[in-house]
Design an enzyme around this catalytic site. Structure first.
Site, PDB file in Angstrom:
ATOM      1  N   SER A  16      17.451  -9.945  23.305  1.00 13.28           N
ATOM      2  CA  SER A  16      17.538 -11.183  22.503  1.00 13.28           C
ATOM      3  C   SER A  16      17.714 -12.407  23.400  1.00 13.28           C
ATOM      4  CB  SER A  16      18.721 -11.090  21.534  1.00 13.28           C
ATOM      5  OG  SER A  16      18.883 -12.337  20.891  1.00 13.28           O
ATOM      6  N   LYS A  67      17.560  -7.701   8.868  1.00 11.09           N
ATOM      7  CA  LYS A  67      17.301  -8.943   8.118  1.00 11.09           C
ATOM      8  C   LYS A  67      17.371  -8.756   6.601  1.00 11.09           C
ATOM      9  CE  LYS A  67      14.701 -11.725  11.360  1.00 11.09           C
ATOM     10  NZ  LYS A  67      13.537 -12.584  11.522  1.00 11.09           N
ATOM     11  N   ASN A  88      17.937 -14.614   8.268  1.00 15.86           N
ATOM     12  CA  ASN A  88      18.160 -14.521   9.719  1.00 15.86           C
ATOM     13  C   ASN A  88      19.424 -15.259  10.151  1.00 15.86           C
ATOM     14  OD1 ASN A  88      17.407 -17.192   9.581  1.00 15.86           O
ATOM     15  ND2 ASN A  88      15.970 -17.102  11.273  1.00 15.86           N
ATOM     16  N   ASP A 105      13.336 -19.087   9.535  1.00 17.94           N
ATOM     17  CA  ASP A 105      12.063 -18.782  10.212  1.00 17.94           C
ATOM     18  C   ASP A 105      10.925 -19.682   9.746  1.00 17.94           C
ATOM     19  OD1 ASP A 105      13.011 -16.764  11.844  1.00 17.94           O
ATOM     20  OD2 ASP A 105      12.679 -15.209  10.344  1.00 17.94           O
ATOM     21  N   ALA A 132       0.737  -8.743   6.106  1.00 14.94           N
ATOM     22  CA  ALA A 132       1.355  -8.813   4.776  1.00 14.94           C
ATOM     23  C   ALA A 132       2.718  -8.135   4.779  1.00 14.94           C
ATOM     24  CB  ALA A 132       0.431  -8.175   3.747  1.00 14.94           C
ATOM     25  N   ASN A 155      -5.071  -8.732   5.341  1.00 15.12           N
ATOM     26  CA  ASN A 155      -4.260  -7.691   5.966  1.00 15.12           C
ATOM     27  C   ASN A 155      -5.138  -6.489   6.244  1.00 15.12           C
ATOM     28  OD1 ASN A 155      -1.652  -6.758   6.818  1.00 15.12           O
ATOM     29  ND2 ASN A 155      -1.703  -5.323   5.103  1.00 15.12           N
ATOM     30  N   ARG A 156      -4.723  -5.722   7.251  1.00 13.53           N
ATOM     31  CA  ARG A 156      -5.473  -4.510   7.602  1.00 13.53           C
ATOM     32  C   ARG A 156      -5.542  -3.581   6.385  1.00 13.53           C
ATOM     33  NH1 ARG A 156      -2.771  -1.283  12.436  1.00 13.53           N
ATOM     34  NH2 ARG A 156      -1.158  -1.164  10.842  1.00 13.53           N
TER      35      ARG A 156
HETATM   36  P1  ATR Z   1       7.028  -7.499  10.060  1.00  7.92           P
HETATM   37  O1  ATR Z   1       8.386  -7.542   9.454  1.00  7.92           O
HETATM   38  O2  ATR Z   1       6.977  -7.831  11.538  1.00  7.92           O
HETATM   39  O3  ATR Z   1       6.028  -8.281   9.285  1.00  7.92           O
HETATM   40  P2  ATR Z   1       6.045  -5.092   8.850  1.00  7.92           P
HETATM   41  O4  ATR Z   1       6.692  -5.459   7.551  1.00  7.92           O
HETATM   42  O5  ATR Z   1       6.108  -3.674   9.312  1.00  7.92           O
HETATM   43  O6  ATR Z   1       6.618  -5.950  10.045  1.00  7.92           O
HETATM   44  O7  ATR Z   1       4.508  -5.543   8.753  1.00  7.92           O
HETATM   45  C1  ATR Z   1       3.654  -5.439   9.843  1.00  7.92           C
HETATM   46  C2  ATR Z   1       2.329  -6.117   9.513  1.00  7.92           C
HETATM   47  O8  ATR Z   1       1.512  -6.133  10.684  1.00  7.92           O
HETATM   48  C3  ATR Z   1       1.535  -5.384   8.445  1.00  7.92           C
HETATM   49  O9  ATR Z   1       0.811  -6.348   7.719  1.00  7.92           O
HETATM   50  C4  ATR Z   1       0.594  -4.519   9.292  1.00  7.92           C
HETATM   51  O10 ATR Z   1      -0.607  -4.156   8.651  1.00  7.92           O
HETATM   52  P3  ATR Z   1      -0.653  -2.879   7.651  1.00  7.92           P
HETATM   53  O11 ATR Z   1      -0.033  -3.354   6.375  1.00  7.92           O
HETATM   54  O12 ATR Z   1      -2.091  -2.578   7.531  1.00  7.92           O
HETATM   55  O13 ATR Z   1       0.134  -1.803   8.333  1.00  7.92           O
HETATM   56  C5  ATR Z   1       0.287  -5.452  10.411  1.00  7.92           C
HETATM   57  N1  ATR Z   1      -0.138  -4.788  11.651  1.00  7.92           N
HETATM   58  C6  ATR Z   1       0.631  -4.066  12.492  1.00  7.92           C
HETATM   59  N2  ATR Z   1      -0.088  -3.651  13.559  1.00  7.92           N
HETATM   60  C7  ATR Z   1      -1.350  -4.153  13.388  1.00  7.92           C
HETATM   61  C8  ATR Z   1      -2.555  -4.097  14.144  1.00  7.92           C
HETATM   62  N3  ATR Z   1      -2.620  -3.451  15.295  1.00  7.92           N
HETATM   63  N4  ATR Z   1      -3.658  -4.725  13.646  1.00  7.92           N
HETATM   64  C9  ATR Z   1      -3.601  -5.382  12.473  1.00  7.92           C
HETATM   65  N5  ATR Z   1      -2.489  -5.479  11.705  1.00  7.92           N
HETATM   66  C10 ATR Z   1      -1.380  -4.865  12.160  1.00  7.92           C
END
Ligand code: ATR
Length: 286
Positions: A16, A67, A88, A105, A132, A155-156
């Site tokens: 941190s 969080k 946060n 944030d 997302a 989103n993916r």
């Molecule tokens: P955070 O709190 O950091 O947002 P999270 O709630 O786990 O963490 O969400 C991670 C996000 O990053 C998700 O939208 C994830 O996509 P999926 O919903 O398809 O899993 C996205 N993500 C993580 N790794 C990725 C990658 N290599 N390429 C594209 N999207 C990615």
């Protein structure tokens, strides 16, 4: 002036940067703080927060993975925290004797976007958010509040997009606790949006796990701005910005957001607004 007992909790916590940032703020504002990093395991979270504040604590920053669960310990949740379900910053209110939860944030990001890109002031700005998860959720209200344009989500995993949109698409057009201004909800699934995108924000957790790739072509051009919530410890580009640089030379990483969100926490605790002109060299070059 009294000393402030502050800290950051997380698991892990070793990396941190918050102690260093807050100590720079303290030096600059001439406020005395004792800001410590605390490694708190999930099973000890509730008792740690309770003991910290009972023993004179003034404020805590909260980082992963706490969080969401830190809200169990707070009595007073800001409207924004209620909406996004995460915080946060925890502050002890001496007047109400309650722990107050806030999220800085989104506002921290907004400050940096305005600073870096001079966005939102007069022109319509369409903002595409990639991702997302929790990070996307925590920044949408601030973008929604500031933007005169539309917010587009991609989103993916496609199924998560609509559930995120639904979270904001309700009859309660409240302003999430921001100063009065009616927010009109204009969140689009990218499948339903075919106009130009002015700003792309990477809110995925892809981070430094390899070259950044996106699963579809985006409607971007050389005028599009790009912002990565992740940041590097040097002037080197993050993988997302490396990818973005094929389209545009208008891009920044999230270092400024990191400093801004910390400054907003510092202000909540001390009432004093520190200078946010901290550089990467200040933090990373020992
Ligand atoms: P955070 O709190 O950091 O947002 P999270 O709630 O786990 O963490 O969400 C991670 C996000 O990053 C998700 O939208 C994830 O996509 P999926 O919903 O398809 O899993 C996205 N993500 C993580 N790794 C990725 C990658 N290599 N390429 C594209 N999207 C990615």
């Amino acid at each position: 002036m009294r000393d402030y007992k502050l800290g950051v909790i997380g698991d892990p916590i070793d990396h941190s940067l918050s102690p260093k940032i807050h100590n720079l703020f303290a030096k600059e504002t001439e406020i005395t703080i004792d800001y410590q990093p605390y490694h708190v395991l999930p099973e000890n979270l509730d008792s740690f927060i309770k003991d910290f504040f009972i023993n004179g604590g003034d404020g805590l920053n909260v980082t992963l993975p706490h969080k969401i669960n830190c809200l169990r310990s707070a009595r007073d949740l800001s409207p924004l925290v209620k909406l996004i379900g995460a915080a946060n910053t925890l502050t002890y209110s001496r007047s109400s004797e309650e722990i107050v939860a806030e999220s800085t944030d989104g506002e921290g990001l907004l400050g940096d976007l305005i600073d870096k890109f001079k966005l939102f002031s007069k022109n319509e700005t369409n903002v595409l958010i990639l991702g997302a998860g929790g990070a996307a959720l925590s920044i949408i209200p601030s973008i929604e509040y500031a933007s005169l344009g539309d917010i587009i989500l991609d989103n993916r995993s496609q199924e998560k997009i609509q559930s995120l949109i639904n979270r904001f698409d309700n009859d309660d057009k409240s302003n999430y606790g921001f100063p009065s201004k009616k927010i009109s909800h204009r969140l689009y699934n990218i499948d339903n949006f075919d106009r130009d995108i002015d700003l792309v924000i990477n809110a995925t957790s892809a981070g430094f796990s390899g070259p950044f790739k996106w699963h579809r072509e985006l409607n971007v051009n050389s005028k599009t701005a790009f912002y990565d919530l992740s940041y590097s410890s040097s002037e080197e580009k993050t993988p997302f910005l490396e990818w973005a640089s094929q389209y545009s030379d208008n891009y920044y990483d999230g270092f400024g957001m990191l400093i801004n969100q910390a400054a907003l926490s510092f202000t909540l605790w001390t009432g004093s607004s520190p200078d946010t002109e901290i550089t990467k060299a200040d933090l990373f070059n020992d």
